[in-house]
Design a protein around this motif. Structure first.
Motif, PDB file in Angstrom:
ATOM      1  N   ARG A  21      42.884  40.067  39.305  1.00  0.00           N
ATOM      2  CA  ARG A  21      43.477  40.464  38.020  1.00  0.00           C
ATOM      3  C   ARG A  21      43.581  39.287  37.058  1.00  0.00           C
ATOM      4  O   ARG A  21      43.308  39.408  35.870  1.00  0.00           O
ATOM      5  N   SER A  46      50.846  48.102  42.779  1.00  0.00           N
ATOM      6  CA  SER A  46      49.399  48.007  42.957  1.00  0.00           C
ATOM      7  C   SER A  46      48.684  47.696  41.647  1.00  0.00           C
ATOM      8  O   SER A  46      47.501  47.349  41.666  1.00  0.00           O
ATOM      9  N   ASP A  47      49.376  47.779  40.515  1.00  0.00           N
ATOM     10  CA  ASP A  47      48.767  47.390  39.252  1.00  0.00           C
ATOM     11  C   ASP A  47      48.377  45.907  39.260  1.00  0.00           C
ATOM     12  O   ASP A  47      47.511  45.489  38.504  1.00  0.00           O
ATOM     13  N   LEU A  49      46.649  44.653  41.392  1.00  0.00           N
ATOM     14  CA  LEU A  49      45.315  44.630  41.987  1.00  0.00           C
ATOM     15  C   LEU A  49      44.232  45.074  41.014  1.00  0.00           C
ATOM     16  O   LEU A  49      43.069  45.211  41.414  1.00  0.00           O
ATOM     17  N   ASP A  50      44.590  45.297  39.753  1.00  0.00           N
ATOM     18  CA  ASP A  50      43.575  45.684  38.760  1.00  0.00           C
ATOM     19  C   ASP A  50      42.437  44.681  38.786  1.00  0.00           C
ATOM     20  O   ASP A  50      42.661  43.471  38.744  1.00  0.00           O
ATOM     21  N   ALA A  52      40.399  44.202  41.330  1.00  0.00           N
ATOM     22  CA  ALA A  52      40.016  43.848  42.708  1.00  0.00           C
ATOM     23  C   ALA A  52      38.979  44.840  43.226  1.00  0.00           C
ATOM     24  O   ALA A  52      38.959  46.003  42.818  1.00  0.00           O
ATOM     25  N   PRO A  54      37.222  47.646  45.477  1.00  0.00           N
ATOM     26  CA  PRO A  54      37.848  48.804  46.132  1.00  0.00           C
ATOM     27  C   PRO A  54      38.217  48.561  47.597  1.00  0.00           C
ATOM     28  O   PRO A  54      39.236  49.056  48.061  1.00  0.00           O
ATOM     29  N   ILE A  57      41.567  46.729  47.653  1.00  0.00           N
ATOM     30  CA  ILE A  57      42.633  47.656  47.262  1.00  0.00           C
ATOM     31  C   ILE A  57      42.957  48.597  48.423  1.00  0.00           C
ATOM     32  O   ILE A  57      44.123  48.795  48.774  1.00  0.00           O
ATOM     33  N   THR A  61      46.609  48.622  50.128  1.00  0.00           N
ATOM     34  CA  THR A  61      47.500  49.718  49.707  1.00  0.00           C
ATOM     35  C   THR A  61      47.249  51.027  50.439  1.00  0.00           C
ATOM     36  O   THR A  61      48.001  51.977  50.242  1.00  0.00           O
ATOM     37  N   HIS A  65      48.709  54.122  44.854  1.00  0.00           N
ATOM     38  CA  HIS A  65      48.912  53.410  43.601  1.00  0.00           C
ATOM     39  C   HIS A  65      50.370  53.559  43.179  1.00  0.00           C
ATOM     40  O   HIS A  65      50.944  54.641  43.275  1.00  0.00           O
TER      41      HIS A  65
END
Length: 166
Positions: A21, A46-47, A49-50, A52, A54, A57, A61, A65
């Motif tokens: 991010r 989890s924002d 991880l914007d 990152a 898939p 993520i 997680t 989300h």
């Protein structure tokens, strides 16, 4: 951040946020996590991880989300406005903190707040999918530890760039 601040959940999130991010921009990450928060964090979401991949993520997680949330709805006993949570070596014990994460240029210093004056450094290039449940198994960045020797508990307060978690 108020709850669930242990290394097994926070180190992967912080490492992935730095790497993806914030594109390895420590100043941008520090502004977002420390400087731009009025009081403190209730939850890191989890924002962070914007951007990152898939697979990271999903590993961190399980595909869920949720948003990051700040501590906005606090009420003080005397009705005065709440103030920013400031953590220093001398105030950490009074705030019932378990872990402190110090964002350093070479990585994250992880300090078990109730027990030690300093902790291991986890390099920023550490894979966020690393298992951080057992601190004894961590592979700290020893060169970073040498660059930042432990400071005594009674030393001057750390900068505002210290992020505390409980």
């Amino acid at each position: 951040m108020h709850f669930d601040g242990g290394p097994s959940s926070k180190l992967p999130l912080l490492l992935a946020a730095f790497q993806h991010r914030f594109h390895q921009d420590l100043e941008a990450m520090t502004r977002h996590l420390v400087d731009d928060v009025a009081i403190g964090w209730e939850e890191l979401g989890s924002d962070l991880l914007d951007g990152a991949p898939p697979e990271i993520i999903a590993a961190l997680t399980g595909g869920e989300h949720w948003p990051s949330r700040t501590l906005d709805n606090l009420i003080t006993p005397d009705g005065s406005p709440p103030t920013r949570m400031t953590v220093t070596e001398t105030t950490a014990a009074d705030q019932d903190l378990e872990w402190v994460y110090v964002l350093r240029p070479s990585g994250i210093e992880v300090i078990p707040a109730q027990h030690y004056a300093s902790g291991p450094f986890i390099s920023w290039d550490t894979d966020p999918r690393t298992d951080f449940t057992n601190p004894a198994a961590w592979r700290p960045n020893t060169s970073a530890s040498a660059a930042h020797p432990p400071s005594p508990r009674a030393a001057a307060p750390r900068t505002s760039r210290t992020a505390a978690r409980r």
